[in-house]
Design an enzyme around this catalytic site. Structure first.
Site, PDB file in Angstrom:
ATOM      1  N   HIS A 261       7.778 -21.949  48.467  1.00  0.00           N
ATOM      2  CA  HIS A 261       7.126 -21.965  46.901  1.00  0.00           C
ATOM      3  C   HIS A 261       7.732 -23.166  46.272  1.00  0.00           C
ATOM      4  CE1 HIS A 261       5.773 -20.535  43.280  1.00  0.00           C
ATOM      5  NE2 HIS A 261       4.835 -19.337  44.274  1.00  0.00           N
ATOM      6  N   ASP A 315       2.765 -13.819  49.623  1.00  0.00           N
ATOM      7  CA  ASP A 315       1.617 -13.727  50.635  1.00  0.00           C
ATOM      8  C   ASP A 315       2.367 -13.113  51.994  1.00  0.00           C
ATOM      9  OD1 ASP A 315      -0.439 -14.370  49.282  1.00  0.00           O
ATOM     10  OD2 ASP A 315      -0.041 -16.685  49.471  1.00  0.00           O
TER      11      ASP A 315
END
Ligand code: ACO
Length: 392
Positions: A261, A315
């Site tokens: 991320h 996710d």
């Protein structure tokens, strides 16, 4: 003023001032309007959280009841939108269908009354109400069925699952899905939110704003990763294959989907909650065959890439939850869009409050004063580089 340092992906460059959400990527903290995501997941609902994000504070009982009532009332789609959807190819990706329908809503509702609070409120309500109906309708229509009308006695999450599966969902499943929506509702200035803000800054209508954000969310480096995670787990196939799979990805320098991320350098706090929700679902409805592979992959990636701050993102576990809820894989990103519509609308409203059109600059790297070569003397200048780009 000229700001000369170029940072690919605008990493670390503030694009706005915002009071909507806060992320501390080193310590794994996410807050909406100052309230931690853990508190909201435990006590709130998606619609209450949407209200918080968009209007800046938790609603009173009366305000919440009115907001929920308005959203129930606006869930249906105009038959012309449904007719338009009937012309979409069944093989088309639901994100493309959603983007087209979000933009098409703008054809029906008056444009550019952006200084009118009633128009703002109506747009918020309509978009939150109709986006789930569009997603569910496309799913049924591509199977050759008529869409199911929303049910006023069901709340937001339960109604979506009902419209999708034609069955009233188990209350635990509906509550867990509602928390999933809440967890995906907002996340500062990510790619799709930035896209929404840039579009909003031109003072276009809110339906165009949401359509542009949906298009941005669709990519595999952003919202599309949840779909890719399931495909990856499928490809890995067994716990024994986790190490060889990871090794081959690392050698090819390809990214492991659902990991990493831009902001978080620890496990994404939303992934922690989603993993817990997945386990609750497995306890009640049976364990997912991919869960053990996911756990083994998480361990292997943490061992190999933890030093770079590569851990599961939002996710990684959301797909496993959605699978257990019976949501088809290619609807995972549209489901993300249903949730993120709340955040996009909050940023749209914030952008309108102190708007200045986005117009960054560039560092030009091309030729200057180049000659105009006549058609018969030209050589193709671009084909090879384009081919390299597409195949790399
Ligand atoms: N697998 C393997 N290595 C990774 C991964 C990954 N998933 N993510 C980052 N890295 C490595 C990079 O190779 C790079 O290593 P290097 O410094 O040795 O070259 C380093 O970590 C930094 O990576 P960047 O790609 O520069 O990080 P960036 O902030 O640009 O990318 C992103 C973030 C796009 C999310 C990236 O981690 C990624 O592609 N992840 C996989 C796709 C994914 O899961 N996306 C969903 C993100 S959450 C969301 O959008 C809702």
């Amino acid at each position: 003023m000229t700001f000369c340092e170029y940072r690919p992906g605008l990493e670390g460059i503030p694009a706005t001032q915002s009071s909507i959400s806060f992320v501390d990527g080193q310590n794994g903290i996410l807050e909406y309007r100052g309230i931690t995501i853990e508190d909201l997941a435990q006590h709130s609902t998606f619609l209450e959280t949407s209200y918080l994000l968009i209007w800046g504070g938790l609603p009173t009982e009366e305000e919440l009841a009115e907001f929920e009532h308005e959203i129930r009332y606006h869930r249906r789609l105009k038959y012309r939108i449904r007719d338009m959807m009937k012309c979409f190819p069944e093989s088309g990706h639901p994100m493309d269908a959603l983007q087209a329908c979000a933009a098409a809503l703008g054809l029906f509702y008056s444009r550019r009354a952006l200084d009118n609070p009633i128009y703002i409120r109506d747009a918020v309500v309509r978009l939150l109400a109709k986006i789930p109906t569009i997603v569910a309708a496309f799913q049924l229509m591509r199977k050759g069925n008529d869409p199911i009308q929303p049910r006023d006695d069901l709340d937001y999450a339960a109604n979506f699952l009902y419209m999708l599966t034609e069955r009233e969902p188990d209350p635990l499943a509906a509550r867990i899905f509602d928390i999933c929506l809440l967890l995906h509702a907002e996340h500062t200035i990510n790619a799709s939110t930035f896209s929404a803000m840039v579009t909003a800054s031109t003072l276009t209508d809110p339906y165009g704003v949401i359509a542009s954000a949906v298009g941005t969310l669709a990519g595999p480096l952003h919202g599309g990763a949840n779909e890719e995670v399931i495909m990856m787990l499928e490809e890995i196939g067994s716990v024994d294959n986790v190490e060889p799979y990871l090794e081959s990805c690392l050698q090819r320098k390809s990214k492991i989907m659902g990991f990493g991320h831009r902001v978080y350098k620890v496990k994404d706090p939303r992934a922690i909650i989603l993993q817990n929700l997945a386990e609750q679902l497995f306890e009640k409805f049976g364990r997912d065959e991919y869960y053990d592979i996911a756990l083994a992959l998480e361990k292997a990636v943490s061992d190999r890439l933890g030093h770079k701050g590569i851990y599961p993102n939002v996710d990684f576990f959301s797909g496993l939850v959605y699978r257990k809820l019976g949501i088809p894989t290619d609807l995972f990103t549209p489901v993300f869009a249903i949730a993120r519509t709340a955040g996009w609308l909050a940023h749209w409203k914030e952008q309108l409050g102190e708007n200045r059109i986005f117009r960054p600059t560039q560092i030009y790297t091309g030729a200057r004063n180049a000659p105009y070569v006549s058609l018969e003397k030209r050589h193709s200048a671009h084909d090879e580089s384009l081919l390299n780009f597409v195949t790399s």
